[in-house]
Design a protein around this motif. Structure first.
Motif, PDB file in Angstrom:
ATOM      1  N   TYR A  93       6.199   2.528  -0.864  1.00 11.07           N
ATOM      2  CA  TYR A  93       5.253   1.486  -0.455  1.00 11.07           C
ATOM      3  C   TYR A  93       5.621   0.892   0.898  1.00 11.07           C
ATOM      4  CZ  TYR A  93       3.526   1.360  -5.299  1.00 11.07           C
ATOM      5  OH  TYR A  93       2.989   1.680  -6.515  1.00 11.07           O
ATOM      6  N   GLU A  96      -1.547   2.709  -6.708  1.00 12.79           N
ATOM      7  CA  GLU A  96      -1.703   2.979  -5.283  1.00 12.79           C
ATOM      8  C   GLU A  96      -1.657   1.716  -4.435  1.00 12.79           C
ATOM      9  OE1 GLU A  96      -1.862   6.309  -4.446  1.00 12.79           O
ATOM     10  OE2 GLU A  96      -1.581   6.514  -6.613  1.00 12.79           O
ATOM     11  N   SER A  97      -2.038   0.586  -5.004  1.00 12.00           N
ATOM     12  CA  SER A  97      -2.060  -0.668  -4.264  1.00 12.00           C
ATOM     13  C   SER A  97      -1.858  -1.824  -5.238  1.00 12.00           C
ATOM     14  CB  SER A  97      -3.397  -0.836  -3.531  1.00 12.00           C
ATOM     15  OG  SER A  97      -3.526  -2.134  -2.984  1.00 12.00           O
ATOM     16  N   GLU A 100       1.308  -4.469   3.232  1.00  8.19           N
ATOM     17  CA  GLU A 100      -0.059  -4.280   3.716  1.00  8.19           C
ATOM     18  C   GLU A 100      -0.321  -4.973   5.039  1.00  8.19           C
ATOM     19  OE1 GLU A 100      -3.771  -6.250   2.162  1.00  8.19           O
ATOM     20  OE2 GLU A 100      -3.895  -4.340   1.077  1.00  8.19           O
ATOM     21  N   ILE A 110       0.854  -1.180   0.000  1.00  7.72           N
ATOM     22  CA  ILE A 110       0.000   0.000   0.000  1.00  7.72           C
ATOM     23  C   ILE A 110       0.891   1.231   0.000  1.00  7.72           C
ATOM     24  CG2 ILE A 110      -0.188  -0.007   2.525  1.00  7.72           C
ATOM     25  CD1 ILE A 110      -3.051   1.077   2.176  1.00  7.72           C
ATOM     26  N   TYR A 140      -0.711   6.719   2.236  1.00  8.55           N
ATOM     27  CA  TYR A 140      -1.969   6.284   2.815  1.00  8.55           C
ATOM     28  C   TYR A 140      -1.756   5.755   4.228  1.00  8.55           C
ATOM     29  CZ  TYR A 140      -4.052   6.605  -1.835  1.00  8.55           C
ATOM     30  OH  TYR A 140      -4.515   7.052  -3.042  1.00  8.55           O
TER      31      TYR A 140
END
Length: 344
Positions: free
Chosen positions: A52, A114-115, A55, A13, A17
């Motif tokens: 990044y 973005e992911s 996650e 992710i 964010y």
């Protein structure tokens, strides 16, 4: 088919964010660093320039936010965060859209950067058009928290472009707790009419009327066309090499910790790497070398600080490893490649 599964990228992710999720936590918890350590985020996550983060620690962070502030407050935070942080950021990237449908198609392309595990797209099923969020289902507690956030996100995206009180006629969720999603809608406004909610579906999505999709989208005159990103990891090895760098400054990064932060057993990680013809030690060395080369070329940070920041115990150890891998000393590499280096 098996080979494709083995080469699937690690769930990542965007760091920006993650920082926003931490900002959400700071609304209810003053000292966030014990929680950052507990969930396995990099200790310098708020200051890292790496794009990044794995996650898996973020999933645990969501559980901590709910544990600390309660479900009702978490739902309120989701609406606030989407409205004030996440949606404005994404809309700044939209450049070519003439109406809402074109905007959502462009949005789905931007989201790919973005992911590595989430995609959004428009799809017509029966008599309804759906804005669909696709993500592999997980039975752990964090998944419903993430899905609550995603439904907020999709609704606020449409609201930002239509009316502030817009709601879909129907919502579909992968989770089975309809009550949480009904509560989510009413938390935003007790006067809302709760949409029809379908549970345990293959994807999470919201319905959008065809006439809404035709509404024009007007560009803010200060917006400019963004540069398209093309460095999103698309396979297992490249995503692993992106997941590890934020943790290098914490010292030697053993395979046990690497496996934990990507949500994988040590033996599974070793087998995946063996299939690709590499081992963890070699991958870690490649990551350290790439990071060292980047900082030597693009910064004036001392070589000693670079060495420590990449987890080496001392400068000689770093220098020997760099020369073995690059065929040149760190100082000579900087002289030959750095635009910041000057003579005289």
């Amino acid at each position: 088919m098996l080979q494709d599964k083995l080469n699937k990228p690690i769930a990542l992710i965007k760091t920006k964010y993650v920082k926003r999720f931490i900002e959400m936590l700071q609304l209810v918890e003053e000292d966030i660093y014990p929680i950052i350590e507990k969930v396995g985020l990099p200790e310098k996550v708020l200051n890292t320039d790496h794009p990044y983060i794995p996650e898996v620690p973020v999933r645990l962070l969501l559980e901590e936010i709910v544990d600390k502030c309660g479900m009702e407050s978490y739902q309120k935070i989701c609406w606030l965060a989407c409205r004030e942080m996440f949606i404005p950021y994404m809309l700044e990237k939209i450049s070519d859209a003439k109406n809402l449908q074109e905007l959502l198609n462009e949005f789905s392309e931007i989201l790919k950067n973005e992911s590595t595990q989430v995609s959004v797209n428009l799809q017509k099923t029966g008599d309804k058009i759906w804005l669909i969020r696709e993500k592999p289902l997980d039975k752990q507690a964090w998944y419903v928290y993430a899905e609550l956030f995603s439904i907020c996100y999709l609704i606020e995206l449409i609201r930002a472009l239509t009316e502030k009180t817009w709601l879909p006629e129907a919502i579909a969720i992968q989770s089975k707790n309809i009550q949480l999603f009904e509560q989510l809608i009413l938390i935003d406004n007790p006067q809302n009419s709760v949409p029809q909610i379908y549970q345990q579906r293959n994807v999470a999505c919201i319905s959008i009327a065809a006439e809404v999709l035709k509404r024009p989208f007007y560009h803010n005159e200060t917006w400019s066309k963004p540069t398209k990103e093309d460095n999103t990891p698309t396979d297992f090895l490249s995503s692993l090499k992106v997941a590890l760098p934020p943790y290098l400054h914490e010292g030697k990064l053993p395979i046990v910790k690497a496996a934990k932060i990507i949500g994988m057993g040590v033996r599974t990680l070793q087998r995946r790497l063996d299939k690709l013809g590499v081992n963890y030690t070699k991958v870690l060395e490649q990551v350290q070398l790439q990071e060292a080369q980047y900082y030597l070329k693009n910064s004036d940070v001392t070589i000693t600080i670079i060495a420590v920041g990449l987890g080496y115990s001392d400068l000689p150890h770093f220098s020997r490893a760099f020369k073995r891998l690059a065929g040149i000393s760190p100082s000579d590499y900087r002289k030959k490649n750095s635009s910041l280096y000057t003579t005289g």
